[in-house]
Design a protein around this motif. Structure first.
Motif, PDB file in Angstrom:
ATOM      1  N   VAL A 116      -2.816  -9.580  -3.273  1.00 37.27           N
ATOM      2  CA  VAL A 116      -3.994  -9.098  -2.553  1.00 37.27           C
ATOM      3  C   VAL A 116      -3.886  -9.470  -1.072  1.00 37.27           C
ATOM      4  O   VAL A 116      -2.905 -10.070  -0.638  1.00 37.27           O
ATOM      5  CB  VAL A 116      -5.300  -9.645  -3.178  1.00 37.27           C
ATOM      6  CG1 VAL A 116      -5.480  -9.115  -4.589  1.00 37.27           C
ATOM      7  CG2 VAL A 116      -5.341 -11.161  -3.153  1.00 37.27           C
ATOM      8  N   LYS A 117      -4.885  -9.104  -0.319  1.00 35.32           N
ATOM      9  CA  LYS A 117      -4.929  -9.382   1.115  1.00 35.32           C
ATOM     10  C   LYS A 117      -4.785 -10.883   1.356  1.00 35.32           C
ATOM     11  O   LYS A 117      -5.315 -11.668   0.571  1.00 35.32           O
ATOM     12  CB  LYS A 117      -6.260  -8.890   1.698  1.00 35.32           C
ATOM     13  CG  LYS A 117      -6.508  -7.407   1.466  1.00 35.32           C
ATOM     14  CD  LYS A 117      -7.938  -7.049   1.797  1.00 35.32           C
ATOM     15  CE  LYS A 117      -8.273  -5.633   1.370  1.00 35.32           C
ATOM     16  NZ  LYS A 117      -9.687  -5.307   1.571  1.00 35.32           N
ATOM     17  N   PRO A 118      -4.016 -11.317   2.309  1.00 32.90           N
ATOM     18  CA  PRO A 118      -3.535 -10.620   3.500  1.00 32.90           C
ATOM     19  C   PRO A 118      -2.228  -9.853   3.321  1.00 32.90           C
ATOM     20  O   PRO A 118      -1.699  -9.297   4.278  1.00 32.90           O
ATOM     21  CB  PRO A 118      -3.368 -11.743   4.519  1.00 32.90           C
ATOM     22  CG  PRO A 118      -2.972 -12.930   3.695  1.00 32.90           C
ATOM     23  CD  PRO A 118      -3.745 -12.778   2.409  1.00 32.90           C
ATOM     24  N   GLU A 119      -1.722  -9.807   2.092  1.00 33.87           N
ATOM     25  CA  GLU A 119      -0.530  -8.988   1.861  1.00 33.87           C
ATOM     26  C   GLU A 119      -0.939  -7.508   1.883  1.00 33.87           C
ATOM     27  O   GLU A 119      -2.083  -7.167   1.565  1.00 33.87           O
ATOM     28  CB  GLU A 119       0.133  -9.358   0.531  1.00 33.87           C
ATOM     29  CG  GLU A 119       0.648 -10.792   0.484  1.00 33.87           C
ATOM     30  CD  GLU A 119       1.579 -11.122   1.642  1.00 33.87           C
ATOM     31  OE1 GLU A 119       2.457 -10.296   1.964  1.00 33.87           O
ATOM     32  OE2 GLU A 119       1.414 -12.217   2.225  1.00 33.87           O
ATOM     33  N   PRO A 120      -0.034  -6.611   2.216  1.00 32.23           N
ATOM     34  CA  PRO A 120      -0.387  -5.206   2.415  1.00 32.23           C
ATOM     35  C   PRO A 120      -0.447  -4.348   1.152  1.00 32.23           C
ATOM     36  O   PRO A 120      -0.729  -3.150   1.234  1.00 32.23           O
ATOM     37  CB  PRO A 120       0.728  -4.712   3.331  1.00 32.23           C
ATOM     38  CG  PRO A 120       1.916  -5.524   2.935  1.00 32.23           C
ATOM     39  CD  PRO A 120       1.358  -6.889   2.620  1.00 32.23           C
ATOM     40  N   ASP A 121      -0.224  -4.939  -0.024  1.00 35.08           N
ATOM     41  CA  ASP A 121      -0.078  -4.167  -1.261  1.00 35.08           C
ATOM     42  C   ASP A 121      -1.213  -3.154  -1.511  1.00 35.08           C
ATOM     43  O   ASP A 121      -0.955  -2.010  -1.885  1.00 35.08           O
ATOM     44  CB  ASP A 121       0.021  -5.105  -2.464  1.00 35.08           C
ATOM     45  CG  ASP A 121       1.213  -6.045  -2.386  1.00 35.08           C
ATOM     46  OD1 ASP A 121       1.649  -6.372  -1.267  1.00 35.08           O
ATOM     47  OD2 ASP A 121       1.694  -6.465  -3.448  1.00 35.08           O
ATOM     48  N   LEU A 122      -2.458  -3.571  -1.339  1.00 38.81           N
ATOM     49  CA  LEU A 122      -3.585  -2.676  -1.592  1.00 38.81           C
ATOM     50  C   LEU A 122      -3.508  -1.433  -0.708  1.00 38.81           C
ATOM     51  O   LEU A 122      -3.682  -0.307  -1.177  1.00 38.81           O
ATOM     52  CB  LEU A 122      -4.913  -3.403  -1.358  1.00 38.81           C
ATOM     53  CG  LEU A 122      -5.309  -4.418  -2.426  1.00 38.81           C
ATOM     54  CD1 LEU A 122      -6.355  -5.391  -1.887  1.00 38.81           C
ATOM     55  CD2 LEU A 122      -5.838  -3.709  -3.664  1.00 38.81           C
ATOM     56  N   TYR A 123      -3.247  -1.648   0.560  1.00 39.90           N
ATOM     57  CA  TYR A 123      -3.197  -0.525   1.493  1.00 39.90           C
ATOM     58  C   TYR A 123      -1.968   0.355   1.271  1.00 39.90           C
ATOM     59  O   TYR A 123      -2.052   1.578   1.391  1.00 39.90           O
ATOM     60  CB  TYR A 123      -3.271  -1.015   2.943  1.00 39.90           C
ATOM     61  CG  TYR A 123      -4.623  -1.606   3.238  1.00 39.90           C
ATOM     62  CD1 TYR A 123      -5.781  -0.864   3.028  1.00 39.90           C
ATOM     63  CD2 TYR A 123      -4.761  -2.911   3.684  1.00 39.90           C
ATOM     64  CE1 TYR A 123      -7.028  -1.400   3.270  1.00 39.90           C
ATOM     65  CE2 TYR A 123      -6.003  -3.448   3.932  1.00 39.90           C
ATOM     66  CZ  TYR A 123      -7.132  -2.681   3.727  1.00 39.90           C
ATOM     67  OH  TYR A 123      -8.375  -3.214   3.957  1.00 39.90           O
ATOM     68  N   LEU A 124      -0.854  -0.269   0.926  1.00 35.05           N
ATOM     69  CA  LEU A 124       0.340   0.524   0.638  1.00 35.05           C
ATOM     70  C   LEU A 124       0.133   1.389  -0.606  1.00 35.05           C
ATOM     71  O   LEU A 124       0.608   2.530  -0.664  1.00 35.05           O
ATOM     72  CB  LEU A 124       1.551  -0.398   0.466  1.00 35.05           C
ATOM     73  CG  LEU A 124       1.964  -1.163   1.732  1.00 35.05           C
ATOM     74  CD1 LEU A 124       3.071  -2.164   1.410  1.00 35.05           C
ATOM     75  CD2 LEU A 124       2.393  -0.204   2.834  1.00 35.05           C
ATOM     76  N   LYS A 125      -0.603   0.865  -1.581  1.00 32.37           N
ATOM     77  CA  LYS A 125      -0.894   1.644  -2.791  1.00 32.37           C
ATOM     78  C   LYS A 125      -1.777   2.851  -2.455  1.00 32.37           C
ATOM     79  O   LYS A 125      -1.583   3.940  -2.999  1.00 32.37           O
ATOM     80  CB  LYS A 125      -1.550   0.770  -3.843  1.00 32.37           C
ATOM     81  CG  LYS A 125      -1.713   1.488  -5.175  1.00 32.37           C
ATOM     82  CD  LYS A 125      -1.951   0.509  -6.293  1.00 32.37           C
ATOM     83  CE  LYS A 125      -2.041   1.215  -7.623  1.00 32.37           C
ATOM     84  NZ  LYS A 125      -0.793   1.266  -8.338  1.00 32.37           N
TER      85      LYS A 125
END
Length: 193
Positions: A116-125
């Motif tokens: 989850v945030k602050p990693e970009p995974d949610l937005y990349l998905k």
């Protein structure tokens, strides 16, 4: 003591009214016709009796509704997405309470990604779901971790801190910081970033 808060949706929870007017103004401009804002405003908050397509067709002979609707949609319709580090259960519960699920085209939660945030995974998905590039999206975030996730995904981020997060330090890579969502219209935000 007040025990209930009742909210309107259009114009309050989401300002659909301003963007609708602006998009119809742009559509009318393409035909060199002035959009009759006063007629539109008479129906705000009630059933809209004014048909903006019919009005434009009466001004421009030969133009058809089937042509106008897609032109308007190109200006107005955006994919509205939620990307949250919260669980699907938490989000679903609040969506159900507010009865707002139908306003989101896609919902991505902590249950859908590894990090989850602050990693970009949610937005990349989200980008992958709509098959779009990072420059074709904009993120509105209230927290530094969320803003950093957007930046790491290569998406321009507009920070709109709330009273809890306004004193926290945001990454200097944010595109814009607003004191509230009312500070600028969506068109103004998009033109700034």
């Amino acid at each position: 003591m007040i025990k209930c808060m009742i909210l309107d949706f259009d114009g309050l929870v989401i300002d659909t009214e301003t963007s609708e007017i602006e998009s119809f103004e742009k559509l009318y401009e393409t035909y060199q016709v002035q959009f009759p804002v006063k007629k539109w405003l008479e129906g705000i908050g009630s059933a809209l009796s004014f048909d903006p397509y019919e009005s434009l067709m009466s001004e421009v002979p030969g133009v058809k509704r089937e042509e106008l609707r897609p032109q308007w949609a190109q200006v107005f319709e955006l994919n509205i997405t939620l990307a949250s580090s919260s669980s699907k259960r938490w989000i679903d519960r609040h969506m159900e309470q507010l009865d707002i699920r139908q306003y989101f085209d896609f919902i991505c939660t902590a249950d859908d990604v590894e990090h989850v945030k602050p990693e970009p995974d949610l937005y990349l998905k989200v980008l992958a779901h709509f098959n779009i590039k990072s420059h074709e999206a904009v993120v509105f975030e209230d927290s530094p971790n969320g803003a950093l996730a957007a930046i790491r995904a290569g998406i321009q981020c507009v920070a709109v801190p709330n009273p809890t997060t306004e004193s926290l330090g945001f990454d200097p890579g944010i595109a814009l910081r607003l004191s509230s969502k009312e500070e600028m219209s969506l068109d103004e935000v998009l033109s700034k970033i």
